[in-house]
Design an enzyme around this catalytic site. Sequence first.
Site: not given
Lengths: 507, 99, 509
Positions: A86, A161, A185
Amino acid sequence: MTDWTDPTQVTRASALEMADAMRAGTVTSVELVQAHLDRIAAVDGPVHAFLYVNAEEALATAAAVDADRATGAALPLLAGVPIAIKDVLVTKGMPTTAGSRILEGWLPPYDATVTAKVRAARMPILGKTNMDEFAMGSSTEHSGYGPTHNPWDLERIPGGSGGGSSASLAAWETPLAIGSDTGGSIRQPAAVTGTVGVKPTYGGVSRYGAIALASSLDQLGPCARTVADTAALHEVMGGHDVMDATSLDEPVPSCLEAARDGAANGLAGVRIGVVKELGGEGYQDGVKQRFEEGLDHLRALGAEIVEVSCPSFKYALAAYYLILPSEASSNLAKFDSVRFGLRVERDTIEKTMGATRAEGFGDEVKRRIILGTYALSAGYYDAYYGSAQKVRTLIQRDFAAAFEQADVLVSPTAPTTPFKIGERIDDPLAMYLNDVATIPANLAGIPGMSLPAGVAPEDGLPVGFQILAPAHEDARLYRIGAALEKALVAQWGGPLASLAPELEVAP
Amino acid sequence: MSTLSRADVARLAALARIDMSDSDLDRLSGQIAAIVDAVALVSEVAGQDVPATSHPIPMSNVHRADEVRPSLAPADALAAAPEAEDGRFRVPRILGEEA
Amino acid sequence: MTAATHLVGYDDAMKAFDPVFGIEVHVELNTKTKMFCGCENTFGNEPNTQVCPVCLGLPGSMPVTNEKAVESAIRLGLALGCSIRESSRFARKNYFYPDLAKDYQISQYDEPTSYEGELEVVLDDGTVVMIGIERAHMEEDAGKNTHVGGTGGIQGASHSLVDYNRGGVPLVEIVTKPIEGMGERTAEVARAYVATIRDIVRALGISDGRMEQGRLRADVNLSLRPKAADGEDQSAVPFGKRSETKNINSLRAVERSIHYEAGRQAALLLAGQPVVQETRHWHEDTSSTTPGRSKEEAEEYRYFPEPDLLPVEPSREWIEELRATLPEHPAKMRARLREEWGFSDLEMRDAVAADALTLIADTVAAGAAPQAARKWWMGELARTANEQDVTLPELPVTPAHIAELQRLVDEGKINDKLARQALEGVLAGEGSPAEVVASRGLEVVSDDSALEAAVDDALASQPEVLDKIREGKVQAAGAIVGAVMKATRGQADAGRVREIILARAGVEG
Ligand SMILES: [Mg+2]
Ligand SMILES: [Zn+2]
């Protein structure tokens, strides 16, 4: 059995299968990395899971692993297995943006601790995955670089997210990914893409080098398509770090062993608590149905199901949307155009900062910074931030009481299956409701997992099943998760992701 | 606790160093006020005699030995600077006073 | 500017009003590394060479507290008579400024490590004043802005350059309670207080306290209020509006800034104008202050507990261990030493000013008489240090050397002149005094036959001297002593030479 000569099949294997095949000499790391790079080239246009593809370095790492393996050198368990990271984690030599235009093109001069651990585990890094800007969001629509699309239905959100990480797994672009979970997330994107994700106990994984959203809530964690793969990655990421004062000084939990135990031995004697407040009204019918079926499987595996009540959870969302913006407003102050990142030049530094931050930050980031600035300002602190911190204590007490009655707690991960891109973008409060079931774990610092529970009958889209354990008891998630997964996979005839419609492949 | 006004949002944005145009304020101030109203729910517990939790896992006294670690190479320190001069980060003139 | 154009004199201001003041002293600790990262904490290096992701505030970086800084802060708190909190914590003080890398400062706010202390301050005339300490808390320093263009100040600059080497250096900020009732001695007390803090941090060994390098800086708050009517209680009169003069970096400036501010505020008040609550900047060149940020804006710091750090909870045992390491209060130590050594006030003050107390004490401990030790350090060595523009402790000579040198003199092995030559050799790195004496051949000639020959040679050219001595002018022997010393290149034992001359004259010495 996987045909390791068929690139399509190669990308559908689990990470542990890939590791076994490399050890057996049936596939090389270079072949694995190339197959995934090819897959990314073929499908990532419409999916848009990656912000940066690290092809050259990944292949070089893979070649080095293959060469070492040829000499018979001892290698870490996941050596040679590709991974996606990420974009919240800083990676030396790879651009890092946290999904924000304000960091466009930034090349960090250092590695996050977890990045360093991944490198030390000899895992080729395929690239950096898309995310809501600074991890603020539940849909990845708030990325400064455009939304990621759910491989199950490209018109829908992949969660957020960490939508880039979850979509990359569901699109077979990578077997493993790293996520960060401040209010869900990792777990919520896993739920809506039919993949697995774990938020470890707060402090179980070093945050050093993870671009902070809300420091007292943030936690990095593993994402994969199977519980065992998630467990293996958890063990790579976890452990004490002197660079993070909040990092736990205790051994990494034995996640993989717990997963194998759960899959092999069932759940006799395990007490599982269903959280009354995390279900019912506001939860989609198909979500409730699949959750109930999950409970049936757990019963069949020998577990005892009890209902527990956590009355303070009704304050969780409100407390979260005070603590997070408050900490974020301070954490994001450093994006001031002085040392790195975007600068929109004006004649004074004060005006330059104001113009830079106006242009570099998206609306959701602005909303939360202003909210946090308000909550911390003199005269409001006690009513807002102070009360929110009290809610945290109340929620911890609720959890403590619930864990008196049950070894783990369970709920649906998200109230709904993935919604359409654009549907909630202008309604922040509706967007925030996606995380209603995941937020309490962050406020209390406890570990949580989401694993696939099936698809909702009404829309054919994935539903997530959440398991929560007491702090430091991350291994329980893997034991219970692996047992449930085994039962479900047997029912489905393969991992849930394999039931997703095939993506169109670019020529 | 009352709803945040447009002027409040403008003042907070200035404090947070985010320039806001009229259209920004039109778009965002109503949404922010709605969020403030929603989170005001926490005030229900304000009166309760409950300690605050700021760290989810209680720990204390985590210190570092006073030992030198290598600093960044000067080129790395300045590499990402929007503007640098003489080994320093260059910024437009400072309006405010020195802190 | 609305300020009255002429100032009221300090003495007049203090006659007309009752001053209340408070001081915040920032002390930079001399730890090896910074407060929250492993970058070296040293002064005067090339810009941005002592920076890392943490003190540059790069995304993803996190602070970890320096244990030594915590220890130093606790020792300082104890030396200030403070209580040490069982649990203290860091907070973030949020404000945007280019020298503040993260755009927040990590500082202690509502739970400082040390609180509620009291410090004895001794004025030059021996008057003792007790200063209440509100708190002493840990925080990090900011980087340094250099303003380019214009006159080098912030006004008129075209742009600024930022060096973060100082960013993250550990500080302890000591805050006094409001100090009342000092009247015209306010400026003197303020100066003596800051001097005492400086002496204490040096005695503790936690900071060099060098104000000229900004290692110790003072912010002085001052307000004036009307004098209470006769028979009324002054403390019942509310405080006036205060100004805060920032970053004062000499003892003299502490005194002079109070002189200036008292005069400025008195002039305003006497003209019926209000004093504005604000921060002001001190200008050394003009000995005056100018206004800075207004308080309203400055105070919106949005403090909240630093989520990246954990509470500091020193055990009682550790605190007591640290308490046992505390040095004597500098003023008390000076009084005791003055007594023990029999120094005059002036001698003592000079020794303190030259930073020579410890050196003298160590020299005495090594066996030298106090006055002899003082003479070396404040005489020959002070001169040398001055010539070389270094401090006394920086000279390549130890108290043990000086004690040894003096012992050689006392034993008659060398005389004062030879001793100075020996010291020169020590400073040149030739070894210990005894080694230099041996290698340079500096021993006094005490062989009588050689001395008698030298005396007779000298007497041969000045025969009248013997008659003068016999007539009672014994001091005439000096000429012969001088000649003998010259002939022996200073290595003769002057006392013995004198005895021989007197014997030649038939006079008893
Ligand atoms: Mg301060
Ligand atoms: Zn540093």
